[in-house]
Design an enzyme around this catalytic site. Sequence first.
Site, PDB file in Angstrom:
ATOM      1  N   ASN A 158       0.796  -1.223   0.000  1.00  0.00           N
ATOM      2  CA  ASN A 158       0.000   0.000   0.000  1.00  0.00           C
ATOM      3  C   ASN A 158       0.834   1.282   0.000  1.00  0.00           C
ATOM      4  O   ASN A 158       0.307   2.355  -0.245  1.00  0.00           O
ATOM      5  CB  ASN A 158      -0.964   0.009   1.189  1.00  0.00           C
ATOM      6  CG  ASN A 158      -0.268  -0.237   2.497  1.00  0.00           C
ATOM      7  OD1 ASN A 158       0.382  -1.271   2.683  1.00  0.00           O
ATOM      8  ND2 ASN A 158      -0.371   0.698   3.413  1.00  0.00           N
ATOM      9  N   GLN A 192      -5.151  -3.667  -1.755  1.00  0.00           N
ATOM     10  CA  GLN A 192      -4.713  -2.731  -2.803  1.00  0.00           C
ATOM     11  C   GLN A 192      -4.606  -3.403  -4.161  1.00  0.00           C
ATOM     12  O   GLN A 192      -4.376  -2.727  -5.168  1.00  0.00           O
ATOM     13  CB  GLN A 192      -3.347  -2.119  -2.434  1.00  0.00           C
ATOM     14  CG  GLN A 192      -3.348  -1.288  -1.174  1.00  0.00           C
ATOM     15  CD  GLN A 192      -4.007   0.075  -1.343  1.00  0.00           C
ATOM     16  OE1 GLN A 192      -4.228   0.550  -2.458  1.00  0.00           O
ATOM     17  NE2 GLN A 192      -4.330   0.713  -0.236  1.00  0.00           N
ATOM     18  N   SER A 212     -11.187  -4.635   1.150  1.00  0.00           N
ATOM     19  CA  SER A 212     -11.916  -3.577   1.842  1.00  0.00           C
ATOM     20  C   SER A 212     -12.776  -2.770   0.880  1.00  0.00           C
ATOM     21  O   SER A 212     -12.356  -2.478  -0.248  1.00  0.00           O
ATOM     22  CB  SER A 212     -10.902  -2.645   2.520  1.00  0.00           C
ATOM     23  OG  SER A 212     -11.577  -1.555   3.111  1.00  0.00           O
ATOM     24  N   HIS A 214     -13.771   0.472   1.086  1.00  0.00           N
ATOM     25  CA  HIS A 214     -13.462   1.884   0.822  1.00  0.00           C
ATOM     26  C   HIS A 214     -12.204   2.095  -0.002  1.00  0.00           C
ATOM     27  O   HIS A 214     -11.840   3.229  -0.310  1.00  0.00           O
ATOM     28  CB  HIS A 214     -13.419   2.688   2.132  1.00  0.00           C
ATOM     29  CG  HIS A 214     -12.214   2.459   2.989  1.00  0.00           C
ATOM     30  ND1 HIS A 214     -11.149   3.323   2.998  1.00  0.00           N
ATOM     31  CD2 HIS A 214     -11.912   1.484   3.871  1.00  0.00           C
ATOM     32  CE1 HIS A 214     -10.238   2.895   3.871  1.00  0.00           C
ATOM     33  NE2 HIS A 214     -10.686   1.779   4.413  1.00  0.00           N
ATOM     34  N   THR A 250     -25.903  -8.769  13.317  1.00  0.00           N
ATOM     35  CA  THR A 250     -26.807  -8.476  12.206  1.00  0.00           C
ATOM     36  C   THR A 250     -26.024  -7.832  11.065  1.00  0.00           C
ATOM     37  O   THR A 250     -25.205  -6.930  11.289  1.00  0.00           O
ATOM     38  CB  THR A 250     -27.945  -7.551  12.686  1.00  0.00           C
ATOM     39  OG1 THR A 250     -28.599  -8.209  13.770  1.00  0.00           O
ATOM     40  CG2 THR A 250     -28.936  -7.258  11.583  1.00  0.00           C
ATOM     41  N   CYS A 338      -2.458   5.191   7.956  1.00  0.00           N
ATOM     42  CA  CYS A 338      -2.579   4.649   9.306  1.00  0.00           C
ATOM     43  C   CYS A 338      -1.336   4.913  10.120  1.00  0.00           C
ATOM     44  O   CYS A 338      -1.342   4.820  11.334  1.00  0.00           O
ATOM     45  CB  CYS A 338      -2.827   3.155   9.245  1.00  0.00           C
ATOM     46  SG  CYS A 338      -3.844   2.682   7.860  1.00  0.00           S
TER      47      CYS A 338
END
Length: 397
Positions: A158, A192, A212, A214, A250, A338
């Site tokens: 990444n 990625q 992922s 997003h 849920t 991050c």
Amino acid sequence: MSEDFTYLDWAATTPLRPEVLASMIEAAPLFANPSSVHTSGREVRELVDAARATVASAIGADPKEIIFTSGASESCNLAIKGLVFEHLRHPKLDGKPHIVTSAFEHHAVLEPIEWLEKLGFIEATIVRPDDQGIVHPEAIAEALQPNTILVSVMWVNNEIGTIQPLAEIAAVIAQANQGREVPILFHTDATQGIPYLEGTVADLRADMLSLSGHKLGGPKGIGVLYRAKQARIQPLIHGGSHERGFRAGTENFLSIVGLAKAMEITLADRPAEFARLTELRRRFEETVLREIPGSDINGHPTLRSPHISNLFFADIEAEAILTALDLSGIAASSGSACTSEELGPSHVLMSICDDQHRADGSLRFSFGWTTTDEQLDKALEVLRIYVPKLRAIAGRV
Ligand SMILES: *Cc1c(COP(=O)(O)O)cnc(C)c1O
């Protein structure tokens, strides 16, 4: 955000695709619990099932092999911890479970491994990539032990974008698995890779794969762990029997709908986007190298996903260029989103060059479907002006 805002930080996150937002708005009035047997519950269940089928087919998996999670961080944690919990006090395993991974994995892989090791649950071997950012299958082969249960190597790094030889690494594992009572499984953090590169779980030869929402135009807070049928893992979240017992709670229905839509569009556009971004980045990098002395590319010259360009500028603090870019309305990054709040150089760059000056002077530009040559020209203009200026201020010209 102003009109002329230039977003070059796609590896950190992507905007929500308009079609994704539309699909979520359309589904939003539905609120029933997909586990309910009444008509409105079944209606939601059908949409979750359809989304699961879309995601499964996008990566060449069976819908039963798809576990919806809260994102790639959770997926990586589930793959690693879930497999370790399955193997604790395993009668056929001699000693603690052993895990092999690479030094430049995302923290979502490195941290759970480090944590499990600190608790005394596992042993771990961290393999260093070479100075171009490639993890060699031979290095993985050397690290394998009789008690190894997992190899985890990311598909695309990444920060520098290098593409790892996953099928070759899987071949090394398959070789080692011959005659083993407890097989070694292969997990890849493909967060990625999936948005930009062609490949199914069969191509990559992965037993488990994390991705992922997003990072491919879907919502934040939704991800997938692909788990091949033969890969036995324990859940981390216990409760109801959602996700076939692998993750209670849920279902995050709207985000699941959005993720499936994002996957669909990503797949349709991927080959053309790969070609477009390859050309866009080639022009960008050639211009930087030609016009800015003391600049260089981090990572392998060709084995790199076209959406990432990690550049080194000698005698410069990357943070200073980032500020100059930001003041000009351009968002880029030094290392991963991050870690940028942490002090100290990027663990990715340090793992390939072990040179703090280089790590401190490097920044990441990353691209996506709205990125244009004109936007990159804007970034180039800032670099042309500020790199010499910042060097002069630092007394280095
Ligand atoms: C963004 C990213 C993650 C974390 O994904 P989240 O969905 O934000 O948890 C993990 N691995 C890689 C390679 C990433 O780029």
